[in-house]
Design an enzyme around this catalytic site. Sequence first.
Site, PDB file in Angstrom:
ATOM      1  N   MET A  70      69.289  -7.148  22.194  1.00  0.00           N
ATOM      2  CA  MET A  70      68.756  -7.776  20.988  1.00  0.00           C
ATOM      3  C   MET A  70      69.677  -8.864  20.460  1.00  0.00           C
ATOM      4  SD  MET A  70      65.888  -6.525  20.803  1.00  0.00           S
ATOM      5  CE  MET A  70      65.326  -7.307  19.307  1.00  0.00           C
ATOM      6  N   ASP A  90      81.438  -8.499  19.392  1.00  0.00           N
ATOM      7  CA  ASP A  90      81.092  -7.242  20.064  1.00  0.00           C
ATOM      8  C   ASP A  90      82.413  -6.533  20.346  1.00  0.00           C
ATOM      9  OD1 ASP A  90      78.389  -6.217  21.919  1.00  0.00           O
ATOM     10  OD2 ASP A  90      80.336  -5.275  22.258  1.00  0.00           O
ATOM     11  N   VAL A 119      73.813  -3.359  16.771  1.00  0.00           N
ATOM     12  CA  VAL A 119      74.563  -2.439  17.636  1.00  0.00           C
ATOM     13  C   VAL A 119      73.662  -1.237  17.930  1.00  0.00           C
ATOM     14  CG1 VAL A 119      76.741  -3.227  16.620  1.00  0.00           C
ATOM     15  CG2 VAL A 119      75.692  -1.135  15.754  1.00  0.00           C
ATOM     16  N   GLU A 142      71.569   2.167  18.047  1.00  0.00           N
ATOM     17  CA  GLU A 142      70.727   2.753  16.991  1.00  0.00           C
ATOM     18  C   GLU A 142      71.356   4.056  16.493  1.00  0.00           C
ATOM     19  OE1 GLU A 142      68.494   1.325  15.452  1.00  0.00           O
ATOM     20  OE2 GLU A 142      66.695   2.498  15.066  1.00  0.00           O
ATOM     21  N   LYS A 196      76.248   2.198  12.014  1.00  0.00           N
ATOM     22  CA  LYS A 196      75.788   1.046  11.221  1.00  0.00           C
ATOM     23  C   LYS A 196      76.411   1.097   9.820  1.00  0.00           C
ATOM     24  CE  LYS A 196      71.479   0.493  13.874  1.00  0.00           C
ATOM     25  NZ  LYS A 196      71.507  -0.762  14.582  1.00  0.00           N
ATOM     26  N   SER A 226      65.525  -0.406  14.522  1.00  0.00           N
ATOM     27  CA  SER A 226      64.102  -0.249  14.840  1.00  0.00           C
ATOM     28  C   SER A 226      63.435   0.745  13.903  1.00  0.00           C
ATOM     29  CB  SER A 226      63.925   0.312  16.249  1.00  0.00           C
ATOM     30  OG  SER A 226      64.679  -0.389  17.174  1.00  0.00           O
ATOM     31  N   HIS A 286      63.985  -7.008  11.483  1.00  0.00           N
ATOM     32  CA  HIS A 286      63.621  -6.321  12.725  1.00  0.00           C
ATOM     33  C   HIS A 286      62.951  -7.305  13.675  1.00  0.00           C
ATOM     34  CE1 HIS A 286      61.159  -2.973  14.864  1.00  0.00           C
ATOM     35  NE2 HIS A 286      62.237  -3.293  15.537  1.00  0.00           N
ATOM     36  N   ASN A 339      56.705   0.433  14.394  1.00  0.00           N
ATOM     37  CA  ASN A 339      57.128   1.594  15.170  1.00  0.00           C
ATOM     38  C   ASN A 339      56.625   2.900  14.563  1.00  0.00           C
ATOM     39  OD1 ASN A 339      58.321   0.163  17.197  1.00  0.00           O
ATOM     40  ND2 ASN A 339      60.373   0.212  16.310  1.00  0.00           N
TER      41      ASN A 339
HETATM   42  P1  NAD Z   1      72.325  -2.589  23.406  1.00  0.00           P
HETATM   43  O1  NAD Z   1      72.779  -1.237  23.817  1.00  0.00           O
HETATM   44  O2  NAD Z   1      71.715  -3.495  24.426  1.00  0.00           O
HETATM   45  O3  NAD Z   1      73.535  -3.391  22.729  1.00  0.00           O
HETATM   46  C1  NAD Z   1      74.353  -2.862  21.716  1.00  0.00           C
HETATM   47  C2  NAD Z   1      75.639  -3.676  21.693  1.00  0.00           C
HETATM   48  O4  NAD Z   1      76.389  -3.295  20.529  1.00  0.00           O
HETATM   49  C3  NAD Z   1      76.562  -3.453  22.904  1.00  0.00           C
HETATM   50  O5  NAD Z   1      76.885  -4.695  23.466  1.00  0.00           O
HETATM   51  C4  NAD Z   1      77.785  -2.767  22.281  1.00  0.00           C
HETATM   52  O6  NAD Z   1      78.994  -3.116  22.969  1.00  0.00           O
HETATM   53  C5  NAD Z   1      77.763  -3.320  20.887  1.00  0.00           C
HETATM   54  N1  NAD Z   1      78.507  -2.501  19.902  1.00  0.00           N
HETATM   55  C6  NAD Z   1      78.538  -1.162  19.795  1.00  0.00           C
HETATM   56  N2  NAD Z   1      79.315  -0.817  18.743  1.00  0.00           N
HETATM   57  C7  NAD Z   1      79.765  -1.956  18.180  1.00  0.00           C
HETATM   58  C8  NAD Z   1      80.589  -2.273  17.054  1.00  0.00           C
HETATM   59  N3  NAD Z   1      81.119  -1.292  16.295  1.00  0.00           N
HETATM   60  N4  NAD Z   1      80.838  -3.562  16.762  1.00  0.00           N
HETATM   61  C9  NAD Z   1      80.315  -4.559  17.522  1.00  0.00           C
HETATM   62  N5  NAD Z   1      79.529  -4.329  18.610  1.00  0.00           N
HETATM   63  C10 NAD Z   1      79.256  -3.043  18.925  1.00  0.00           C
HETATM   64  O7  NAD Z   1      71.312  -2.356  22.180  1.00  0.00           O
HETATM   65  P2  NAD Z   1      69.983  -3.186  21.822  1.00  0.00           P
HETATM   66  O8  NAD Z   1      68.849  -2.735  22.680  1.00  0.00           O
HETATM   67  O9  NAD Z   1      70.332  -4.616  21.731  1.00  0.00           O
HETATM   68  O10 NAD Z   1      69.677  -2.618  20.365  1.00  0.00           O
HETATM   69  C11 NAD Z   1      70.427  -3.011  19.242  1.00  0.00           C
HETATM   70  C12 NAD Z   1      69.695  -2.622  17.972  1.00  0.00           C
HETATM   71  O11 NAD Z   1      68.431  -3.294  17.957  1.00  0.00           O
HETATM   72  C13 NAD Z   1      69.379  -1.136  17.833  1.00  0.00           C
HETATM   73  O12 NAD Z   1      69.478  -0.780  16.480  1.00  0.00           O
HETATM   74  C14 NAD Z   1      67.945  -1.050  18.332  1.00  0.00           C
HETATM   75  O13 NAD Z   1      67.254   0.058  17.789  1.00  0.00           O
HETATM   76  C15 NAD Z   1      67.384  -2.341  17.794  1.00  0.00           C
HETATM   77  N6  NAD Z   1      66.203  -2.843  18.508  1.00  0.00           N
HETATM   78  C16 NAD Z   1      66.110  -2.781  19.859  1.00  0.00           C
HETATM   79  C17 NAD Z   1      64.995  -3.293  20.501  1.00  0.00           C
HETATM   80  C18 NAD Z   1      64.898  -3.278  22.009  1.00  0.00           C
HETATM   81  O14 NAD Z   1      63.783  -3.480  22.525  1.00  0.00           O
HETATM   82  N7  NAD Z   1      65.975  -3.076  22.736  1.00  0.00           N
HETATM   83  C19 NAD Z   1      63.973  -3.888  19.760  1.00  0.00           C
HETATM   84  C20 NAD Z   1      64.111  -3.980  18.373  1.00  0.00           C
HETATM   85  C21 NAD Z   1      65.226  -3.452  17.755  1.00  0.00           C
END
Ligand code: NAD
Length: 408
Positions: A19, A38, A95, A97, A102, A124, A145, A195
């Site tokens: 994301m 990150d 980051v 979920e 968070k 999400s 979102h 969702n």
């Molecule tokens: P992901 O696992 O692909 O990426 C998460 C990133 O966060 C990683 O690169 C990790 O190294 C980094 N991270 C973890 N802890 C951290 C910190 N303390 N400081 C900085 N970086 C940190 O996750 P994603 O799929 O991109 O999802 C991220 C958020 O977006 C979640 O809350 C998820 O629910 C939401 N979301 C995801 C989707 C989807 O389809 N993947 C869609 C909408 C919303």
Amino acid sequence: MSQTSFDIQQAAVIGAGTMGRGIVMCLANAGVSVQWVDTNPQMLEQALATVAETYAHNVRQGRIDQAEADARLARVSAAADYAEIRNADLVIEAVYENLELKQKIFRELDGLLKPQALLASNTSALDIDAIAAATKRPEQVLGLHFFSPAHIMKLLEIVRGAQTSQAALDAALILGKRLGKVSVVSGNCHGFIGNRMLHPYVLEARKILLEGAYPQKVDAALQAFGFAMGPFRMYDVVGIDLEWRARELAGKGQDAPEIQVDNRLCEMGRFGQKSGNGYYHYEPGSRQAEHDPEVDALVLRVSEGLGFQRREIGPEEILERCLLALVNEGAKILQEGIAESAHDIDLVYLNGYGFPADKGGPMAWADQQGLADIHQRLLALETRQGDQWKPARLIGELAAQGKGFADR
Ligand code: NAD
């Protein structure tokens, strides 16, 4: 809404995963400078390379010229820590979920950022108020979102917390416009509009598998109705493992019958398109979902193991149950004031969930059927299958007045 007390010149994104990458491009494409953090430096390096490669690809396709690609890329910079982003006007967190993670990040940022900065989460489903409570500026905290891939998908759900100020909401709406998004404001509840409605829809699809159908048949019924993808193909794209891992992380039970097929697939490493196998099989480098008899055998095994007497389930029943599950939850969302209008709910489903455009969205579709008819059909399901089908109060009220959702 032409003016707001928040001027967003400099943004920052926390998290360089799926994301974060899309959100960063979305901002940079719209002319907003964005700093990127990150905790995993390799992830950030990879993400920067992906962004550069996406822009190079856009140039090769003739969608933008080299000067535009250079300008977009120049707006993106890596930041080593939160201290480096202290001048940001808006921070978007993306980051994992996880609520505690968070909250920790929001607490830390709140101590560092200038008082007028906005803080947004791309969660999400999590509670925006619980995230805001970690800060001393809850009126400047909200959900932004985005949908995956964030630089392409049109929908932006803007989540209003109990304390989010009108000025913060206006700033988010202006930003949404600048990013070229279809923005819909949602109240704060688990899963927001999109969702939250998806949950009972997918639950029905999963129950139907256990009762007698197979993934391809369920998807085919919904695709014939006009959905861009059926629920199981959609899960393969999103990643079946996301919910599985989230359940693990939150220490939630993995025992519900409806998630047993998902659990077995994940244990087999079948996470969806990204691993070449999920509910379907994918040839290397291909996104073509191919029927996999192994999955049908797994569905049969799980369902019989749980004691189901399988039966033939036709496309009419699949449609009836999946669509009415969406509509009934949509009605609850409307009666609770989570969505401001039925049209907003339709915008979410048309722009974020592949609902067929010619049907106008789930609420417009229900209005076309007539709410008296929908009410009767829900009551019939309630008689056959139980309480979960109890019609939302609003449906009964509108039906009695001969009105539709759009009249509300
Ligand atoms: P992901 O696992 O692909 O990426 C998460 C990133 O966060 C990683 O690169 C990790 O190294 C980094 N991270 C973890 N802890 C951290 C910190 N303390 N400081 C900085 N970086 C940190 O996750 P994603 O799929 O991109 O999802 C991220 C958020 O977006 C979640 O809350 C998820 O629910 C939401 N979301 C995801 C989707 C989807 O389809 N993947 C869609 C909408 C919303």
